[in-house]
Design an enzyme around this catalytic site. Structure first.
Site, PDB file in Angstrom:
ATOM      1  N   LYS A 126      44.973  -7.873  38.178  1.00 18.07           N
ATOM      2  CA  LYS A 126      43.623  -8.375  38.415  1.00 18.07           C
ATOM      3  C   LYS A 126      42.583  -7.327  37.990  1.00 18.07           C
ATOM      4  CE  LYS A 126      42.834 -10.905  42.123  1.00 18.07           C
ATOM      5  NZ  LYS A 126      42.750 -11.299  43.554  1.00 18.07           N
ATOM      6  N   VAL A 127      41.668  -7.786  37.158  1.00 18.24           N
ATOM      7  CA  VAL A 127      40.591  -6.941  36.633  1.00 18.24           C
ATOM      8  C   VAL A 127      39.275  -7.662  36.898  1.00 18.24           C
ATOM      9  CG1 VAL A 127      39.588  -5.962  34.527  1.00 18.24           C
ATOM     10  CG2 VAL A 127      42.073  -5.916  34.869  1.00 18.24           C
TER      11      VAL A 127
END
Length: 223
Positions: free
Chosen positions: A88-89
């Site tokens: 997750k970014v």
């Protein structure tokens, strides 16, 4: 549509996999805090649970990271730990820069904290594996676009992007149904939300009526 569990509590996760046949897991720093686990410890524990399955696990990079280089480095480190891991970014300028580089390197990215169709478009253009569209946060603050998920789904389909639309910050069964009707690929919700969704007072009422009838029938010795 796939159902993911939004949690870092291992007992919840094990139960959801075994009893609900959940398709994936999403986590964030708040979930890790609630479970009292670092991302490194959680990664070690969860990879043993999902090893040999198709269950996707989204792990978030350190939210304090300030450069795309730092995000890429940490994302690669986490992704290397298991083929089940998606990283997750956040949907920021440096986050999108990191996404472009990670996608080219074969790292699956869950672009998170998406609140507008444009953010979703950029995530899809740059090769995000998942596009996490948040609904509950905006609705709770009176700033909810009822067509947000539909718009994102249409954008992805219009241009045949490979990204999957993942609806997050789910608060109710209605959110899940709305996401399904909009054509989203995935929803992720907490343990508590799913428990409420799987139970319905009318179903229980009907079951009680049927139980009473069954008992009366056999008490009379019906043939």
């Amino acid at each position: 549509m796939k159902l993911f569990l939004d949690s870092a509590k291992l007992e919840e996760i094990k139960y959801a996999i075994e009893k609900w046949h959940i398709d994936g897991i999403t986590t964030n720093p708040r979930h890790l805090f609630a479970a009292n686990m670092t991302v490194e410890r959680f990664a070690e524990e969860i990879k043993r649970i999902v090893e040999g399955t198709d269950i996707s696990v989204s792990l978030e990079v350190n939210p304090h990271l300030k450069t795309a280089d730092e995000i890429v480095e940490e994302a690669r480190r986490l992704a290397y730990l298991s083929p089940n891991f998606v990283i997750k970014v956040p949907a920021t300028e440096i986050g999108f820069e990191a996404l472009a580089r990670l996608a080219k390197q074969g790292v699956k990215v869950n672009m998170t904290l998406i609140f507008t169709p444009f953010q979703a478009l950029q995530a899809a253009r740059l090769g995000a594996h998942y596009i996490s569209v948040f609904v509950g946060w905006k609705e709770e603050r009176g700033d909810f676009d009822a067509e947000l998920v539909s718009k994102v789904v249409k954008i992805v389909k219009n241009y045949n992007f490979s990204s999957k639309v993942l609806v997050a910050a789910i608060r109710s069964a209605k959110h899940i149904v709305d996401a399904a009707l909009a054509g989203a690929d995935i929803v992720t919700a907490s343990w508590e939300v799913y428990k409420r969704c799987f139970e319905n007072p009318y179903t229980q009422m009907g079951l009680d009526i049927f139980c009473d009838a069954w008992d009366e029938l056999y008490k009379k010795g019906g043939s």
